[in-house]
Design a protein around this motif. Sequence first.
Motif, PDB file in Angstrom:
ATOM      1  N   ALA A  95     -81.523 -25.184   0.959  1.00 21.29           N
ATOM      2  CA  ALA A  95     -80.503 -24.307   0.383  1.00 21.29           C
ATOM      3  C   ALA A  95     -79.211 -24.441   1.193  1.00 21.29           C
ATOM      4  N   GLU A  96     -78.079 -24.554   0.470  1.00 17.95           N
ATOM      5  CA  GLU A  96     -76.796 -24.733   1.157  1.00 17.95           C
ATOM      6  C   GLU A  96     -76.059 -23.399   1.214  1.00 17.95           C
ATOM      7  N   MET A  97     -75.677 -23.037   2.403  1.00 19.63           N
ATOM      8  CA  MET A  97     -74.996 -21.751   2.574  1.00 19.63           C
ATOM      9  C   MET A  97     -73.878 -21.880   3.596  1.00 19.63           C
ATOM     10  N   SER A  98     -72.926 -20.952   3.505  1.00 18.09           N
ATOM     11  CA  SER A  98     -71.852 -20.910   4.495  1.00 18.09           C
ATOM     12  C   SER A  98     -72.325 -20.067   5.673  1.00 18.09           C
ATOM     13  N   PRO A  99     -71.723 -20.234   6.833  1.00 19.31           N
ATOM     14  CA  PRO A  99     -72.089 -19.374   7.976  1.00 19.31           C
ATOM     15  C   PRO A  99     -71.985 -17.885   7.638  1.00 19.31           C
ATOM     16  N   LEU A 100     -70.986 -17.525   6.826  1.00 18.82           N
ATOM     17  CA  LEU A 100     -70.837 -16.112   6.462  1.00 18.82           C
ATOM     18  C   LEU A 100     -72.039 -15.641   5.631  1.00 18.82           C
ATOM     19  N   GLU A 101     -72.483 -16.485   4.701  1.00 20.16           N
ATOM     20  CA  GLU A 101     -73.639 -16.119   3.873  1.00 20.16           C
ATOM     21  C   GLU A 101     -74.911 -16.016   4.714  1.00 20.16           C
ATOM     22  N   VAL A 102     -75.042 -16.926   5.662  1.00 23.69           N
ATOM     23  CA  VAL A 102     -76.203 -16.864   6.559  1.00 23.69           C
ATOM     24  C   VAL A 102     -76.178 -15.548   7.342  1.00 23.69           C
ATOM     25  N   SER A 103     -74.995 -15.163   7.765  1.00 22.75           N
ATOM     26  CA  SER A 103     -74.906 -13.944   8.582  1.00 22.75           C
ATOM     27  C   SER A 103     -75.319 -12.715   7.768  1.00 22.75           C
ATOM     28  N   GLN A 104     -75.050 -12.719   6.464  1.00 25.57           N
ATOM     29  CA  GLN A 104     -75.479 -11.587   5.635  1.00 25.57           C
ATOM     30  C   GLN A 104     -77.011 -11.528   5.577  1.00 25.57           C
ATOM     31  N   MET A 105     -77.661 -12.707   5.502  1.00 28.57           N
ATOM     32  CA  MET A 105     -79.135 -12.753   5.498  1.00 28.57           C
ATOM     33  C   MET A 105     -79.711 -12.228   6.807  1.00 28.57           C
ATOM     34  N   ARG A 157     -77.270 -33.709  11.067  1.00 30.03           N
ATOM     35  CA  ARG A 157     -75.978 -33.485  10.397  1.00 30.03           C
ATOM     36  C   ARG A 157     -75.442 -32.084  10.674  1.00 30.03           C
ATOM     37  N   ASP A 158     -76.346 -31.114  10.666  1.00 32.37           N
ATOM     38  CA  ASP A 158     -75.917 -29.728  10.863  1.00 32.37           C
ATOM     39  C   ASP A 158     -76.701 -29.101  12.005  1.00 32.37           C
ATOM     40  N   SER A 159     -76.009 -28.363  12.796  1.00 35.05           N
ATOM     41  CA  SER A 159     -76.629 -27.658  13.912  1.00 35.05           C
ATOM     42  C   SER A 159     -76.325 -26.171  13.748  1.00 35.05           C
ATOM     43  N   TRP A 160     -77.367 -25.356  13.710  1.00 33.99           N
ATOM     44  CA  TRP A 160     -77.195 -23.922  13.456  1.00 33.99           C
ATOM     45  C   TRP A 160     -77.832 -23.099  14.557  1.00 33.99           C
ATOM     46  N   PHE A 161     -77.262 -21.937  14.811  1.00 34.24           N
ATOM     47  CA  PHE A 161     -77.994 -20.920  15.555  1.00 34.24           C
ATOM     48  C   PHE A 161     -77.587 -19.545  15.027  1.00 34.24           C
ATOM     49  N   ALA A 162     -78.602 -18.738  14.729  1.00 35.96           N
ATOM     50  CA  ALA A 162     -78.358 -17.371  14.271  1.00 35.96           C
ATOM     51  C   ALA A 162     -79.196 -16.457  15.139  1.00 35.96           C
ATOM     52  N   GLY A 163     -78.595 -15.407  15.646  1.00 34.34           N
ATOM     53  CA  GLY A 163     -79.376 -14.507  16.492  1.00 34.34           C
ATOM     54  C   GLY A 163     -78.657 -13.202  16.728  1.00 34.34           C
ATOM     55  N   PHE A 164     -79.407 -12.236  17.241  1.00 29.40           N
ATOM     56  CA  PHE A 164     -78.780 -10.935  17.508  1.00 29.40           C
ATOM     57  C   PHE A 164     -79.263 -10.325  18.808  1.00 29.40           C
ATOM     58  N   THR A 165     -78.360  -9.514  19.372  1.00 33.79           N
ATOM     59  CA  THR A 165     -78.638  -8.760  20.590  1.00 33.79           C
ATOM     60  C   THR A 165     -78.743  -7.287  20.193  1.00 33.79           C
ATOM     61  N   GLY A 166     -78.730  -6.413  21.185  1.00 32.30           N
ATOM     62  CA  GLY A 166     -78.805  -4.993  20.871  1.00 32.30           C
ATOM     63  C   GLY A 166     -77.613  -4.490  20.081  1.00 32.30           C
ATOM     64  N   ASP A 167     -76.465  -5.168  20.219  1.00 31.04           N
ATOM     65  CA  ASP A 167     -75.270  -4.651  19.546  1.00 31.04           C
ATOM     66  C   ASP A 167     -74.628  -5.589  18.533  1.00 31.04           C
ATOM     67  N   ARG A 168     -74.901  -6.905  18.624  1.00 27.15           N
ATOM     68  CA  ARG A 168     -74.183  -7.787  17.699  1.00 27.15           C
ATOM     69  C   ARG A 168     -75.056  -8.904  17.141  1.00 27.15           C
ATOM     70  N   LEU A 169     -74.645  -9.358  15.967  1.00 24.28           N
ATOM     71  CA  LEU A 169     -75.267 -10.519  15.332  1.00 24.28           C
ATOM     72  C   LEU A 169     -74.242 -11.639  15.313  1.00 24.28           C
ATOM     73  N   ALA A 170     -74.673 -12.867  15.609  1.00 25.61           N
ATOM     74  CA  ALA A 170     -73.731 -13.982  15.503  1.00 25.61           C
ATOM     75  C   ALA A 170     -74.419 -15.185  14.872  1.00 25.61           C
ATOM     76  N   VAL A 171     -73.668 -15.909  14.057  1.00 26.34           N
ATOM     77  CA  VAL A 171     -74.143 -17.140  13.436  1.00 26.34           C
ATOM     78  C   VAL A 171     -73.137 -18.229  13.778  1.00 26.34           C
ATOM     79  N   VAL A 172     -73.666 -19.373  14.260  1.00 27.23           N
ATOM     80  CA  VAL A 172     -72.783 -20.482  14.622  1.00 27.23           C
ATOM     81  C   VAL A 172     -73.255 -21.740  13.910  1.00 27.23           C
ATOM     82  N   TRP A 173     -72.309 -22.474  13.362  1.00 29.89           N
ATOM     83  CA  TRP A 173     -72.605 -23.798  12.784  1.00 29.89           C
ATOM     84  C   TRP A 173     -71.773 -24.842  13.509  1.00 29.89           C
TER      85      TRP A 173
END
Lengths: 91, 813
Positions: free
Chosen positions: B602-612, B695-711
């Motif tokens: 599935a193809e998604m933007s970093p913003l869409e991934v962050s909503q998930m 081709r693509d390198s992703w990381f999505a994760g969260f701490t106690g206060d924030r969520l971040a997604v990086v592509w």
Amino acid sequence: MLPGPAHRLYNQAEAAMASGQLEQAEMLMERALRIEPRNALYWHTLAQVKYDKGEFEQTVQFCLKSESLARDNPELHNVNRILMERADKRR
Amino acid sequence: MAKSPQVWYIPVPVGRAEATAAEQAQSPGDLSCFAQGSKYLKNTTENMTKMTVRRPLITLAAAILLISSLASGLYVLRLDGVIREKFDGKRWSLPAVVYARPLELYAGLAFSPKMLEDELQLAGYRNDSDDSRPGGFRRQGDTIHIVSRDFQYPSGPEKSERITVRFTADRVQAIEQTGTAVPLDLVRIDPARIGSFHPIEHEDRLLLQRAELPDLLIKTLLAVEDQHFFEHRGVAPSSIMRALLANLRAGSTVQGGSTLSQQLVKNFYLSNERTLLRKINEAIMALLLELHYSKDEILTAYANEIFLGQDGGRAVHGFGLASQFYFRRDLADLSAEQVALLVGIIKGPTFFDPRKKPEDCHKRRDLVLGIMHSHDIINEAEYRQATAAPLIRDGQIMSGFNRFPAFLDLIKRQLRQEYREEDLQSEGLKILTTLDPQVQWQVERHLARTLTDLEKQAGRSQLEGAAVVTNRENGEILALAGGRQATAGGFNRAIEAKRPIGSLIKPAVYLTALGQGYTLASPLEDRAVVLQEKGAKTWRPENYDKKEHGRVPLYLALANSYNLATINLGLKIGVDKVIATAAALGMPGKPEPYPSFLLGTAEMSPLEVSQMYQTLASDGFFIPQRAITSVLAADNTLLKRFGLSVEQRFPAETIFLLNTALQRAISEGTAHSLSRYLPAATAVAGKTGTTDNLRDSWFAGFTGDRLAVVWVGRDDNTPAGVTGSSGALPVWGEIMRALHPQTLALQQPPGIEWAKIDKQTLAAPGLFGADSTLLPFLAGTGPDRETILPSLDTEKIEKKAKGVLNTVRGWFE
């Protein structure tokens, strides 16, 4: 427990609700949650605002959110339960 | 949109284009403005033809006279129409202004004095010893004195306040009222203006009323530009004569004879060309202007219109904005030398630019100070003090408006769904957003730096990246980077780059399984599988390390991101079920249920991934992400609010189990290198993602206060040479380290119990069980009670998983 930094906003929201200024109360509670995002009482208070606004689906959802953070707080569990029941009857 | 009852709001389309059209109509070759008159003329001419028999010459002269007086009458009427149309209508287009979030300060907040200084600078506060006026601050070691500015929030106005903030060890220790030492529990600093919506080349201004123009400024302006303003009627023949003589003597233009009214007319309606016709037009229009409008109205319009400098593509107009731009002060707070500078540069904002021509500007300012002194506007002592003052302090002039183009792009996309482009450029809307400048700065800094570092290794070049950071609990978008050159704008990868998400989809697979009765200890088969679909090629998925790992516990298959175990699991539980889970998490669209979906096609933007991932981060509650909190009209009435809403989509228990496994991905799985950036105690939950041929390198994760997604990847979609853990993860780690994240303490629901399992047998450890691990289980599903083969007791466990929801439902029955 000592009151947190958003406690004054919570008091103001309660007062706003009492005088029927629901939009105001809602903004105050959203601001309070920005500062203390895991305060279960604040999520419950926002549920109360939603109830007063007639948004009963959201009332239940905010109560559920409050429940998920409430830990061992029988009083809060109780008020969440009562509010959810009332909202469910009206939705 | 609703029209506001503001005085500038009569919907007359005016602007530069209009002025040009007016000029064209005035050119001698264009008689279109006489269209009506020409019909009349024709009739008149016919009548006169009969008379020419007797007195041809007189008649001709009379006709010419009549025609010319009629023509000039009509011409003046036409000019009058132009004047009134502009002056009575909406005089200026005001672009929508975008604000960052207001900074909330309270004792205990992790915030350093440096961060506060940066934030105040961004918001246009001036750093000086005079901290008595709004918009100023002064730092003394670990104490900062601020005088905040009035601000109109959606909830109402907040007044300027004098506050003192004390810090210890990069935390706010206490806040009090300056002077009285009354403690303040919570203080909100008025937000920074971070940009506006306007055409690329544009005028910007802060509109002021007549009462807001200080006496000092008006007296100086009149003394320098138009001494007889209150006596003349728009033009001053004596001034013109004087100027003409002075210019003749000097052999060039040294003096302008224009009144303020003429200057205003020139700015408003006419081009800069120096022709006699334009001069005549200017004089006629100035007279007309004075006929219709009071001196105060003209003065106010002038003060708002006059061009006073250039900030990149933005033209600084009017004294209100110029005062903020050059001095970071309200106009009313300017000192004599500052007023002198503004009035001085009217003559030529480019020629006397204090940044580029400081000496010329200094001379001009002192010349104006001399005039102020000779007109008794300032006394001798004030004159001396003013001439001794420096021209401008270092770093005082504001620049870099529209500093966060990627975030503004996001705002604009959302606004376009509700407002017309022209309204965004002209109605003076105020857009309050969730942008946290502190987070945005770190995101921009570390995305750029880390990509540069990554490229030092062979085989990696032209890397690009994108990042989104949100508030874990309320879904507010705190920062967004659309590429490594944050200030460049352009292609916004955080929103527009839709790429296969690879293993970032796996939590959806495992969440589905946990919802169907699997436990974290359920054995999965990490063995080769061959897939044959109708009409498609045979597909043989592989693990990243090309190995098979045999029988593995579920949590480890997720933590180590085993493809084969995931495929086998996904096929068993149903691809359609996994898609339904992904959709409930927030995935947009409806992909076909092909097995390849399980590995992240599935193809998604970093913003869409962050909503998930937001749904995972907020414990199973779907929270629509927001970047705008409210929109206010130019007169501060609240037009629209974007409030918080939540919806529980997954039971707290299964989310808790899944998030624990995602913590294992960091403590012992594919993301263990995160320990280079954050201590293990931060207990981050996250997932790496890598797609075919790196081709693509992703990381999505969260701490106690924030969520971040990086592509991280390349724009041409060729192999970038980085995996999720070697590309996106370092960026994520650097950003989060800089933000001093809160520890992630997952909220454990009541129906959870912890038990040890033997890592080899996946059952309860025996007496000598050496290699064991502690895992959470739904009560009653732990390894010491019964065998964990989901096929055997699915029904029973499913019942438990739904326990809480049933309980809730039970209350209503």
